[in-house]
Every structure is written in structure tokens, then in C-alpha cells.
Design a protein around this motif. Structure first.
Motif, PDB file in Angstrom:
ATOM      1  N   LEU A   1       0.775  -1.839   0.283  1.00 60.47           N
ATOM      2  CA  LEU A   1      -0.033   0.332  -0.077  1.00 60.47           C
ATOM      3  C   LEU A   1       1.127   1.304   0.170  1.00 60.47           C
ATOM      4  CD1 LEU A   1      -3.015  -0.150   2.365  1.00 60.47           C
ATOM      5  CD2 LEU A   1      -3.341   0.091   0.160  1.00 60.47           C
ATOM      6  N   ALA A   2       2.005   1.218   0.522  1.00 62.50           N
ATOM      7  CA  ALA A   2       2.774   2.698   0.664  1.00 62.50           C
ATOM      8  C   ALA A   2       3.216   2.965  -0.643  1.00 62.50           C
ATOM      9  CB  ALA A   2       3.391   1.948   1.144  1.00 62.50           C
TER      10      ALA A   2
ATOM     11  N   THR B   1     -11.527   5.318   4.868  1.00 58.96           N
ATOM     12  CA  THR B   1     -13.275   5.009   5.420  1.00 58.96           C
ATOM     13  C   THR B   1     -14.410   4.436   5.219  1.00 58.96           C
ATOM     14  OG1 THR B   1     -11.892   7.841   6.571  1.00 58.96           O
ATOM     15  CG2 THR B   1     -14.436   7.139   7.107  1.00 58.96           C
ATOM     16  N   HIS B   2     -14.203   5.323   4.340  1.00 63.78           N
ATOM     17  CA  HIS B   2     -15.671   4.443   3.299  1.00 63.78           C
ATOM     18  C   HIS B   2     -15.378   2.774   3.198  1.00 63.78           C
ATOM     19  CE1 HIS B   2     -19.046   4.211   0.305  1.00 63.78           C
ATOM     20  NE2 HIS B   2     -18.161   3.705  -0.081  1.00 63.78           N
TER      21      HIS B   2
ATOM     22  N   ASN C   1      -9.364  -4.081   7.811  1.00 68.59           N
ATOM     23  CA  ASN C   1      -8.584  -3.737   6.819  1.00 68.59           C
ATOM     24  C   ASN C   1      -8.621  -2.073   6.990  1.00 68.59           C
ATOM     25  OD1 ASN C   1      -8.496  -5.960   5.911  1.00 68.59           O
ATOM     26  ND2 ASN C   1     -10.328  -5.975   5.094  1.00 68.59           N
ATOM     27  N   ALA C   2      -9.006  -1.275   6.955  1.00 66.59           N
ATOM     28  CA  ALA C   2      -9.327   0.220   6.803  1.00 66.59           C
ATOM     29  C   ALA C   2      -8.028   0.677   7.590  1.00 66.59           C
ATOM     30  CB  ALA C   2     -10.384   0.582   7.225  1.00 66.59           C
ATOM     31  N   THR C   3      -7.647   0.006   8.592  1.00 63.86           N
ATOM     32  CA  THR C   3      -7.214   0.369   9.886  1.00 63.86           C
ATOM     33  C   THR C   3      -5.367   0.183   9.413  1.00 63.86           C
ATOM     34  OG1 THR C   3      -8.507   0.105  11.971  1.00 63.86           O
ATOM     35  CG2 THR C   3      -5.759  -0.524  12.349  1.00 63.86           C
TER      36      THR C   3
ATOM     37  N   ALA D   1      -4.327   2.362   6.729  1.00 61.52           N
ATOM     38  CA  ALA D   1      -3.446   3.770   7.203  1.00 61.52           C
ATOM     39  C   ALA D   1      -2.316   3.696   8.138  1.00 61.52           C
ATOM     40  CB  ALA D   1      -5.327   4.362   8.925  1.00 61.52           C
ATOM     41  N   GLU D   2      -1.956   2.935   8.489  1.00 60.99           N
ATOM     42  CA  GLU D   2      -0.778   2.785   9.124  1.00 60.99           C
ATOM     43  C   GLU D   2       0.264   2.668   8.114  1.00 60.99           C
ATOM     44  OE1 GLU D   2      -1.381  -0.147  13.536  1.00 60.99           O
ATOM     45  OE2 GLU D   2      -1.137  -1.428  11.605  1.00 60.99           O
ATOM     46  N   ALA D   3       0.027   1.611   7.195  1.00 62.06           N
ATOM     47  CA  ALA D   3       0.599   2.093   5.969  1.00 62.06           C
ATOM     48  C   ALA D   3       0.690   3.216   5.217  1.00 62.06           C
ATOM     49  CB  ALA D   3       0.318   1.298   5.017  1.00 62.06           C
ATOM     50  N   MET D   4       0.126   3.700   5.054  1.00 64.38           N
ATOM     51  CA  MET D   4       0.144   5.078   3.853  1.00 64.38           C
ATOM     52  C   MET D   4       0.166   6.140   5.154  1.00 64.38           C
ATOM     53  SD  MET D   4      -4.003   5.063   3.224  1.00 64.38           S
ATOM     54  CE  MET D   4      -4.040   6.605   2.631  1.00 64.38           C
TER      55      MET D   4
END
Length: 253
Positions: free
Chosen positions: A77-78, A99-100, A109-111, A114-117
Motif C-alpha cells: 500500500l505504501a 474510511t469508506h 483492513n482500513a486500519t 492507514a498504518e501503511a499510508m
């Protein structure tokens, strides 16, 4: 360094990037372990699929990002966050996308996304001012469409789980779907991409119709399927194809 090459390519070519530029996102280890895979990626995925202008590079980056979030591929994802930003997706749009997708693919998955981004956003100087507001002015509601959706869900599931029916209405369709940080077409685009990547074609009819009501063309939808075959696998795409065909045929009548 690899994504800096992509940034240059996107800046110079507008919406197009060469196969060589996109190949820079492929780890060197792939060629060392599976040279045939590296060749397919370079010659077919990058040189052909990504170059097909039926779907813009920006849309392809957003669709790919949604598929990776859905499949919990946080390790990729990064790089694909960088790619999407370089292709014209804004930090706010990516933030709103995860978020969506928390509601459509799960909180975990969203969390993880976020950590990868987070390191990418930090390196690019993205601040809270660049991200969506917590409580924005919502987009206008299509009251007729929402009434039809609510009636369908109520009649089918009110006696199964009133809680799901209520939160679907109050949180998803009267709030999340009306947040302005992601255009309705893009919100539909990532939702359909997530359903395909998750192997949930039974949910596609409503959302593909909604996507096309929001401006996605049939040609773009078809190109999205072709794109996702590489990122979600052929079986998931072929499971989605009959649903897409039925939607297209019904809309043509």
C-alpha cells in the motif's frame, strides 16, 4: 526512488505512464524468483492494461488501491499510495477511501491501510488541514432513490436484524455516502472494486447501477473488470462478469 520515477512520468505525460515507468514499482526480487511473472507484469499489465485510456490512470490507481485495501495487502500500500498521489488522487480522497472501505471491507483492513499510508503522508508533509473534515456539510440526498433503497432493505431484513437496517440507513446512506471529500462516482468506483476484489458479486447489482447513475460509463466499468483481473484474480472477475452483463443489459432496455 521508484515512486519518484512515477511522479516524473505522470507529470510529463499527464494521465499516461510508460510500461518502463510502472515497472519501477515491481520489486527486483520478482524478476530474480519468477522472471516469467516479471515479464507478464511488464509486457501485459503495465504496457497494455495500464496504458488503456478507457479508464484513466487516476481511476486505475484508485481502483488498485481499493483492491489492495480489500485484500489486506498492506505491504503493497505504501507504493500504491505514492502511485495514486502521483496520478492525481488527493490525500483527502485516499483518506476518505479508506474510511469508506472500512464499512465495506472491515475495520481491520482500513486500519492496516492507514498504518501503511502514514509514513507516506508524513514524508509528503500532509497535515490535518489536507484531510477530510470530521463533520462536513453533506451532499444533497436523492430522496427518491434513498426511499426505494430503504423500502427494499426494510421489507427483506427488518425482521432479521433491525440494527443492520438502521445503521445502514443512518450511518452509511444518510452520512457516509454524502460526505463530500470523495465524489459520488469515485465512492461508487471504489465500492464496486472492493466487492469484486472481495469475491462478493451478489452485492454488485445495486452498487454497479449506482456507479453508473453517478457517471461511470459501461466502457469504464468493463475496463475496471479487466484491470482487476490482475489484482484480484481471474476467478473473482469471472464471478463478477455475469452480474455486470445483467446490469448492462437491463440498463440498455
Amino acid at each position: 526512488m521508484k515512486t519518484r520515477i512515477l511522479a516524473t512520468a505522470f507529470a510529463l505525460a499527464g494521465s499516461a505512464a510508460s510500461a518502463q515507468d510502472l515497472s519501477a514499482t515491481l520489486p527486483d526480487s520478482v524478476g530474480a524468483v519468477a522472471p516469467a511473472l516479471s515479464a507478464y507484469a511488464t509486457d501485459d499489465l503495465f504496457a497494455s492494461v495500464w496504458a488503456d485510456e478507457t479508464l484513466s490512470v487516476r481511476d486505475r490507481a484508485l481502483v488498485t488501491f481499493a483492491a489492495l485495501v480489500t485484500r489486506h495487502e498492506a505491504g503493497n500500500l505504501a507504493t500504491h499510495t505514492e502511485l495514486a498521489l502521483d496520478a492525481g488522487v488527493t490525500p483527502a480522497e485516499l483518506s476518505e477511501t479508506i474510511t469508506h472501505l472500512a464499512f465495506y471491507t472491515g475495520w481491520g483492513n482500513a486500519t492496516a491501510a492507514a498504518e501503511a499510508m502514514a509514513p507516506v503522508y508524513e514524508a509528503r508533509g500532509v497535515t490535518a488541514e489536507d484531510l477530510p473534515a470530521l463533520d462536513p456539510d453533506l451532499l444533497p440526498l436523492n430522496e427518491e432513490a434513498e426511499a426505494a433503497r430503504e423500502e427494499t432493505v426494510q421489507s427483506n431484513y427488518a425482521n432479521v436484524s433491525p440494527g443492520v437496517v438502521d445503521t445502514t440507513r443512518d450511518i452509511l446512506f444518510l452520512d457516509l455516502w454524502l460526505r463530500p471529500a470523495l465524489e459520488p462516482r469515485d465512492r461508487s468506483l471504489v465500492t464496486v472494486a472492493a466487492l469484486i476484489a472481495a469475491g462478493q458479486p451478489e452485492q454488485m447489482t445495486f452498487h454497479l447501477n449506482r456507479a453508473m447513475d453517478n457517471g461511470l460509463t459501461q466502457d469504464e466499468a468493463g475496463a475496471m473488470l479487466s484491470h482487476l483481473a490482475f489484482y484480484a484474480g481471474w476467478p473473482r472477475v469471472f464471478s463478477a462478469m455475469p452480474v455486470a452483463r445483467e446490469v448492462f443489459e437491463n440498463r440498455a432496455e
